[in-house]
Design an enzyme around this catalytic site. Sequence first.
Site, mmCIF file in Angstrom:
data_model
loop_
_atom_site.group_PDB
_atom_site.id
_atom_site.type_symbol
_atom_site.label_atom_id
_atom_site.label_comp_id
_atom_site.label_asym_id
_atom_site.label_seq_id
_atom_site.Cartn_x
_atom_site.Cartn_y
_atom_site.Cartn_z
ATOM 1 C CG HIS A 47 20.652 -2.251 -2.396
ATOM 2 N ND1 HIS A 47 21.901 -1.422 -2.799
ATOM 3 C CD2 HIS A 47 21.156 -2.737 -1.030
ATOM 4 C CE1 HIS A 47 22.829 -1.635 -1.936
ATOM 5 N NE2 HIS A 47 22.430 -2.430 -0.935
ATOM 6 C CD GLU A 152 26.089 -3.182 4.778
ATOM 7 O OE1 GLU A 152 25.638 -4.047 3.979
ATOM 8 O OE2 GLU A 152 25.682 -1.934 4.921
ATOM 9 C CG ASP A 178 28.102 -3.945 0.837
ATOM 10 O OD1 ASP A 178 28.508 -3.335 -0.057
ATOM 11 O OD2 ASP A 178 26.719 -3.930 1.074
#
Length: 262
Positions: A47, A152, A178
């Site tokens: 990210h 996730e 997530d």
Amino acid sequence: MTHPTFRDLLDKPGIKVGFWVNEFMTPAIGHILKAANCDFVVFDMEHSGYGYDTIRLALRMAEAAGLATVVRPPSKLYHDIARALDIGSKSLMFQMVDTPEEAREIVSCMKFRPKGIRGVTTQFYYDRFSEGDLAPKLAAEDHATTMIALIESRLGVENADAIAAIEGVDGLYLGQVDLSTDLGTPGQFDDPRLMDATYSLADACRRHGKHFIWDMGAPGTLEKMVEIGANVIMCGADTITLRDAVATATAEARASYKLAKK
């Protein structure tokens, strides 16, 4: 000069506390986190937009501080896995691990033949550019490398036990943000299905002798999570921690100013 690896931490009893670095990659970051009594740091490439040159420097900073490291590569593809390992990261965390087949493929990319398919280089970061027999070096590296699977999705939770059973998977970590999104309730961490997923991961780790990793922002309490097996705790991330600390400081300054004006 030796430095602790994440494997060294896992091989020792007791709780291990880590911290996410997603944005503030300064030359002092390893020493700052070590001074804050962290055991390890996770550098997030998924990210953050960090490149490998940045991560390579970050690893050296953490090592100089005596801090163990984990890297989350930008993908689960071989070239990203091998490159992260070759620059000296011995422990990797992978996003969205949904099936045992996927976990097995990731582990294969992390291990040298005959255990896997990782390509071999010599006298490089993994062996600190040292001379000597190659075979024991490769065996030592295979032992040192660790794989953490982020669970996730609903599919990942369903397959948690099978994923934990894979040789070479060292720990499971619930990605609550997530997962909540996949469940159709993004950010609603009080959804009971998240708590059920947490227990599923803990049970899978306990059955297969793997490490249950818990995030302080995830459902549950630290006391309860330790009771059901959590021994690796993520205590925060750089951006949120700085934002909250500054928000507290500015609020105190404004309140003090109002008192001073009276």
